[in-house]
Structures are given as C-alpha cells and as structure tokens.
Design an enzyme around this catalytic site. Structure first.
Site, PDB file in Angstrom:
ATOM      1  N   TYR A 108      45.811  31.390  40.668  1.00  0.00           N
ATOM      2  CA  TYR A 108      44.917  30.444  39.991  1.00  0.00           C
ATOM      3  C   TYR A 108      43.462  30.767  40.335  1.00  0.00           C
ATOM      4  CZ  TYR A 108      42.824  26.003  38.460  1.00  0.00           C
ATOM      5  OH  TYR A 108      42.059  25.059  37.825  1.00  0.00           O
ATOM      6  N   HIS A 197      50.449  37.242  44.901  1.00  0.00           N
ATOM      7  CA  HIS A 197      50.186  36.571  46.186  1.00  0.00           C
ATOM      8  C   HIS A 197      50.289  37.557  47.347  1.00  0.00           C
ATOM      9  CE1 HIS A 197      50.076  32.349  44.858  1.00  0.00           C
ATOM     10  NE2 HIS A 197      50.894  32.757  43.903  1.00  0.00           N
TER      11      HIS A 197
END
Length: 545
Positions: A108, A197
């Site tokens: 995000y 990630h």
C-alpha cells in the site's frame, strides 16, 4: 498480565503511548494498518538501527520534531483511490522534500507514492497472494537490489490493487508474471516502492533489501546496541528520579520484570523496592528461585509476600476462568497497594512505579485502526488505582521481546532467566481447568517442572515460544502395578511463534514426549494419562483458559 481495567475509567493509572526520543536519529515507519507493520520495525532493529512506528496520520509537526534518517510506508488493507482511505499528511510530503528524506513504500505504501506523484493505481485482473518470482529489468542498477541475484528472487505478495502507470519521475526496476511494476524508483528524490513484502520470512532475501535501503541509501547508523541502551537508561533514571526519589515495582520472575528490576537497581540501588506476590499458583519453587536470583545474586531490595492461602481461599469453588482472573487481579492490586503504603511509610514518600511495558504494547496504542476507530491509550498497568499518585517509569517500552533478552544478556543475567517462556498473570490458576485447590496446584507444579526439565535436557526449550502443562477436569482409568487407578488427565502444550498472535504446535520428537509421559505419570501422584495438544492459533488460543 492482570485484567486490564476499562481504558476510559479515570480512576486508574495511565501510561503515555508515544516515545519521546527527539535526539536519537531514527527511521520512522508509518503504519497504514498492515498486519506486518511491527515486522518492518523488527527487521530494521535487527540491523542495529533505531526506528519507531507511527500512525500514517501523524502530523508533520509531530514527526518533524524527530531526527529522521528515512521514512518507510507500510502496507495496509485499503485501496488508495477509495474515499476515506488513509493518506500521508500533505505537509509531511513538503517536509520530506525540504529535508531530502529517503522514502520506501511497501505494498500500500508504494501505491500511496504512486497516488501522490501522478501514477495510476487500480484493481488487478487477479488478486496476488503468496509466493512470486521477482524479475529485474535489464541493466538494473537499483541500489535496493545490490547483492541480490541478477536472474531474480522469491518474494511474498499480498495485494488486490496494482500499479497500472508509473508516477512522475519514477522508473520500473522489477516485475513479476502478474505485475509489470513490482519495484519502482526515483533516485533523484530518493524514493523507492515495492509491491511485495520484504519484511516477511517468505521473502528470503528481504532483509538484504531492507538493509540496502536503511544503510546504503539512507546512511543510517548501526549503533542501536543494548549495552549502550542500558547505560543511557541508567543515566536518564538518575536524572528523572533525582537523588532522593523512591521507586516501587512488581516482579514475577519473568524476563521483562527481571530485566527492568536489574536496570532500576543498577540506576538507584536500594531506593528501588521490588515486590513479589506469591499467589499460590506460581511454578514450582518460583518464589524461592526469584528471591535467590534477584535478592541474593543481584542485591535487589525485594520482598516476597506469601499470600497463597488468601488467594486459594478466594478461589475455592470458582471454575469460571474470567472469575478466576478477576479474583487474582483484584487481590494482587489490594496486596500491592498495601506494600506500597508500607514502603511509603518507611521512606516518607514513594513517587514512582516501575512498569514492564514493551514496544508491541505501545505499537498497539498508536497503530492506524481505520477512520472510525478511536486510538486509545494502551493499558498495561494492571488496574492500579490513580489514588496511588505514582508516576510511571517504563525502561523497556522502546524494546521488542528479543531486544529485552539481548539487554538481559548485556546486563549479565543467566541463560535460564533470559530465555524463560511467558507466564500468565493468574499463573497456574488458568492452567488448572475447573476448581483451583492447593492439592491440584502442587500436582501441576510438579508436572510442569518435569516438562520444563525435559525440554532443557533435550535441547528444545529455546526453540519453543511457550510450553506448559494443563490439568484437565477429567479422570481416566489406568493400571499401575497390579492395581487399577482412576486419576487425572494432563495435557502438554508446546508452540512455536514469533509474535504470539499466531502459533503452530511444536513438533516435539516422540522420544522426548515418551520421557515426559513416563516421568510425569510415575513421579506425579494423581496423574495417570498425558496428552499432547496439536492445535494451532488460530483457531485455538495458546492458553486453554
């Protein structure tokens, strides 16, 4: 770990929820509500770099008061283009530009970079969740990927939206089969974005990427060392408490309270008064061992209050776990207050309370919970009445659990003290399912001690996050010698976990289970059957009650 009171009740002592390290250079992590935000902080700390986590809605004024080396934007569950989605304060972007602060956006966070700087974020044709292979563009010289294989590497994806057009000034540096813009950079403005990630273990080379950003790009100093922290804390406490101030603190024998007590004792000596309350539900010989370790070996002014009869009489006939917790929590507070009053009379005053808050508790109070959520001050004081008029000292509130252990080692504590598993505030009372009696406590204490001894002996104790025995309100038929028995059933619970939010049962070898079972059934009178708990969290909790 006593039942926390209602956070809105003004009758209880409160703690602050933000850290106030304005002088220490740091990397700021802005949390957009990702379940992995605390992992980013841990990975940065593992590089011996100091960092703090803030809500993504933090103001430029608040964040700007700190010495910022870099900013990392976390992942999050929202879509950047939706109404009500969280965004970085515009004034913060101005400050980032003025100070030329490097920024890394993760998931995000990368989409936030794109959204702000003119890129296009929209839903992907298919959601990407799980492992993926990252492929670098030809002649890629992105500093983030220094030392990584030229032919690509494995990463962990967790997103529905993706970047469809690059933001102004950025170029693409890597892609996957499902996403063209999986890593982007704007070296001139020192801004970088990753769709995957790097902070999770499923991205095996993620630690190298985080190090490349923090050290090579941002130039962060790797000087966050626990031995330095101990000296820094000792000096600050001496200033805070002054030459005549007194501090009281509860100790339990766990690693957090032990490390906090040793630090306080090094800072102000016998003006720190430790209190241990034996509620009759501690581990076998716990009070004796804690007295030897803290009073005998560390010269801490420690008083142990043996209130086991008081607790056990109040627990008589109680089977509901919540009632057990409330009785134990309330009685502990009463006894602690009695001791605080005694210390105050003896020394004319006692102004401070030592509290073993850890950084995850602080993170919980400042994390972004969504537009409708109220961010409340975290409670970890155990409901001590505000009428005590005590100010809090929280030496561990900047630290993760592994850093507390590292600090314990730096302070010279022994391995068994530093690596002790967590133990619940109500103690064995919530590991005895059903009524708590002195006889059942003694039975469980013995079984628990054997189990721990076997784990240390077999080399498994330090690999396990938490291990304990539960005494069940169930009896079973057995045969011992020539006679028939009808006795209690116990269960062993061993889990592996890093954060205690999720846990898997530990795959203990059969040989170790067999030794445990044989010893407990033969040595503990009253137990004739032992089971092994093979459930994970979720759906099961770690404790049984």
């Amino acid at each position: 770990e006593i039942m926390a009171p209602d956070p809105d009740n003004e009758e209880y002592l409160k703690q602050s929820s933000q850290l106030d390290n304005l002088d220490r250079p740091q990397i700021a992590i802005l949390d957009f509500g990702s379940q992995y935000s605390h992992l980013i902080a841990r990975r940065v700390r593992e590089l011996n770099i100091y960092c703090e986590l803030y809500s993504c809605l933090v103001t430029a004024e608040k964040l700007g008061a700190h010495k910022l080396t870099a900013i990392i934007l976390s992942g999050g569950p929202n879509s950047v283009y939706e109404e009500g989605a969280p965004h970085v304060n515009p004034k913060l972007w101005e400050m980032i530009k003025e100070r030329n602060i490097p920024v890394l956006g993760i998931c995000y966070g990368m989409q936030e970079l794109a959204h702000v700087f003119g890129g296009k974020v929209a839903p992907g044709t298919k959601r990407e969740y799980g492992k993926a292979q990252v492929k670098r563009v030809e002649a890629c010289d992105c500093k983030l990927f220094d030392g990584l294989p030229e032919d690509g590497f494995q990463c962990w994806m967790s997103h529905g939206d993706k970047l469809h057009a690059l933001p102004d000034g950025f170029k693409v540096v890597a892609s996957t089969s499902n996403a063209d813009f999986v890593a982007i950079e704007n070296p001139a403005s020192r801004m970088y974005g990753l769709q995957f990630h790097p902070e999770v273990t499923h991205t095996p080379l993620g630690a190298t990427i985080i190090s490349n950003f923090c050290v090579s790009i941002a130039g962060a100093s790797q000087d966050w060392k626990m031995s330095n922290y101990a000296e820094e804390f000792i000096e600050s406490v001496r200033r805070q408490v002054g030459p005549v101030g007194h501090v009281i603190g509860a100790v339990s024998g766990g690693v957090d309270s032990t490390v906090a007590a040793v630090l306080m004792n090094r800072a102000i000596g016998h003006r720190f008064h430790a209190v241990m309350v034996d509620n009759g539900c501690l581990r076998k010989d716990e009070a004796k061992q804690v007295l030897k370790r803290l009073r005998g070996d560390c010269d801490i002014d420690l008083k142990c209050v043996d209130a086991s009869d008081r607790f056990l009489s109040l627990l008589k006939g109680v089977t509901d776990p919540e009632k057990k917790r409330k009785i134990i929590g309330g009685t502990f507070i009463d006894i602690f207050q009695e001791e605080a009053n005694r210390i105050e009379k003896e020394h004319d005053h006692c102004d401070w309370l030592l509290q073993g808050t850890l950084y995850p508790d602080v993170i919980e109070s400042i994390s972004y919970k969504g537009p409708s959520a109220t961010i409340k001050t975290h409670h970890n004081v155990g409901g001590l009445p505000a009428s005590m008029k005590l100010k809090l000292i929280e030496p561990l509130r900047e630290l993760f659990k592994d850093e507390v252990r590292e600090l314990g080692i730096a302070l010279g504590l022994d391995e068994h003290s530093v690596w002790r598993h967590p133990f619940p505030g109500p103690g064995l009372a919530i590991r005895i399912l059903g009524e708590v009696t002195a006889e059942r406590c003694a039975m469980l204490q013995q079984a628990d001690a054997i189990m721990i001894e076997e784990l240390w002996k077999s080399g498994h104790y330090r690999k396990i996050g938490q291990a304990f025995v539960v005494l069940l309100p169930v009896k079973s038929v057995g045969v011992m010698g020539d006679g028939r028995t009808y006795e209690n059933v116990a269960a062993v619970r061993c889990v592996e976990t890093t954060d205690y939010m999720t846990a898997d049962f530990y795959h203990l070898p059969y040989e170790v289970m067999s030794n445990m079972s044989s010893r407990i059934i033969n040595e503990v009178r009253g137990i004739n059957r032992l089971c092994y708990d093979i459930s994970s969290k979720p759906p099961s909790t770690i404790e049984w009650e």
